[in-house]
Design a protein around this motif. Sequence first.
Motif, mmCIF file in Angstrom:
data_model
loop_
_atom_site.group_PDB
_atom_site.id
_atom_site.type_symbol
_atom_site.label_atom_id
_atom_site.label_comp_id
_atom_site.label_asym_id
_atom_site.label_seq_id
_atom_site.Cartn_x
_atom_site.Cartn_y
_atom_site.Cartn_z
ATOM 1 N N GLU A 296 2.160 101.505 22.520
ATOM 2 C CA GLU A 296 1.764 100.564 21.481
ATOM 3 C C GLU A 296 1.852 101.200 20.104
ATOM 4 O O GLU A 296 2.263 100.542 19.132
ATOM 5 N N ARG A 297 1.502 102.491 19.998
ATOM 6 C CA ARG A 297 1.585 103.179 18.702
ATOM 7 C C ARG A 297 3.047 103.299 18.262
ATOM 8 O O ARG A 297 3.362 103.160 17.072
ATOM 9 N N ARG A 298 3.942 103.563 19.197
ATOM 10 C CA ARG A 298 5.354 103.662 18.859
ATOM 11 C C ARG A 298 5.892 102.315 18.340
ATOM 12 O O ARG A 298 6.631 102.274 17.342
ATOM 13 N N ALA A 299 5.511 101.229 18.997
ATOM 14 C CA ALA A 299 5.954 99.911 18.546
ATOM 15 C C ALA A 299 5.398 99.597 17.155
ATOM 16 O O ALA A 299 6.111 99.080 16.281
ATOM 17 N N ASN A 300 4.135 99.904 16.923
ATOM 18 C CA ASN A 300 3.514 99.649 15.617
ATOM 19 C C ASN A 300 4.136 100.494 14.524
ATOM 20 O O ASN A 300 4.240 100.066 13.367
ATOM 21 N N SER A 301 4.558 101.732 14.873
ATOM 22 C CA SER A 301 5.182 102.612 13.889
ATOM 23 C C SER A 301 6.487 102.006 13.390
ATOM 24 O O SER A 301 6.777 102.026 12.181
ATOM 25 N N VAL A 302 7.267 101.443 14.313
ATOM 26 C CA VAL A 302 8.512 100.792 13.912
ATOM 27 C C VAL A 302 8.208 99.567 13.047
ATOM 28 O O VAL A 302 8.869 99.303 12.037
ATOM 29 N N LYS A 303 7.190 98.776 13.436
ATOM 30 C CA LYS A 303 6.831 97.588 12.673
ATOM 31 C C LYS A 303 6.459 97.947 11.246
ATOM 32 O O LYS A 303 6.907 97.276 10.297
ATOM 33 N N GLN A 304 5.680 98.993 11.059
ATOM 34 C CA GLN A 304 5.266 99.384 9.719
ATOM 35 C C GLN A 304 6.453 99.793 8.859
ATOM 36 O O GLN A 304 6.497 99.489 7.661
ATOM 37 N N GLN A 305 7.423 100.481 9.466
ATOM 38 C CA GLN A 305 8.595 100.873 8.698
ATOM 39 C C GLN A 305 9.411 99.644 8.281
ATOM 40 O O GLN A 305 9.923 99.579 7.157
#
Length: 358
Positions: A296-305
């Motif tokens: 979930e953190r990896r997916a959110n990291s992409v979303k923020q970018q």
Amino acid sequence: MKKSMMTAAVVSPFLFALSAHAAENVPDRYGYIGGHASGYFFYDNEVTGDVDGLDDSALYGGQIGWRFSPNWSIQAWYDKNDSVDHKYTDLESDVETYYASLRRHFDETSFLGFEPYMGLNAGEQKIDDDDETMAGVEFGLQRAFFKHVLLDLGTRHAYSTDREYWEGQVYAGLNVMFAVSGRETDDDRRTATTQPEDVVSVADSDNDGVPDDRDACPDTPPNARVDERGCQIYKNVDEQTVKTIYFEFDKSDVRGQFSDEVRDAAESARDGKSRIRVEGHTDSIGTESYNQGLSERRANSVKQQLIQEYQVDQNRVETRGYGESRPVAPNDTAEGREQNRRADIIVEGERKEAQFKD
């Protein structure tokens, strides 16, 4: 007298027909109103007390009708004579008749320019003060003249259900038609012959079926399907693109080497209609609950970018974490675990596909 009237009933339509044009020209639908003259012949029978029969007589009257289809019409009929002679006395009687008819027309059939019909009728005949119920059949021919004039020639034979006798009739009617629709008349054909329409050649430079003077898109490709304005027709087709980036062990930061993949996903979504779904994944090292959170953190990291660096609307980006549950390679090798430490950036949208004729 009777014999001469029967001869007239048979011969008259033929004489009129011989002077007519070859093509039947009665319209398909019309209303009409008119007048007629008819000859009645009463067969030998007792119709007025002890007096044996009435003499053949002429009756005059009017009719109104409606042809509601090419094959069917209805008619109301009235005629009268106040001085019908008795055969063997000097007495006279008043005779009135009322009929309603249902006629079957033989549309598209021509007998020397006349259209034939046959019908059933029922009505009432009044001889002095005696009323009699009548029912019978009729046969005739019709022809139209001057667009709105209808000639009607025919014969009717009716039976008295009260006194049990037959009587015959021949008639000639002239009607004025109204609310005419259907077949063209001779006048129409003559007008069309003497005043032909000008043939105009209409340019269509791109051969799409829409003339240049109405073509809003004059340069459509060959064989293209176009709308009424001459513009290419497009079909919306669902489309999905997937970009995949990879992470270091136990990390959720997007590495710079994958900036192109994130930027390409953002570019694909700039149409304002596409949506982005980011799905995070891990390898199998660690507990399931830990790996679920890491994905979930990896997916959110992409979303923020996507949001911060490429100004993608956050409402159009969805994230999901699948932990270690969806590997794409075996987790028992280092190479396989490296492929499973990933995030898939999925862009879902539509593209327009040009339509062409088969």
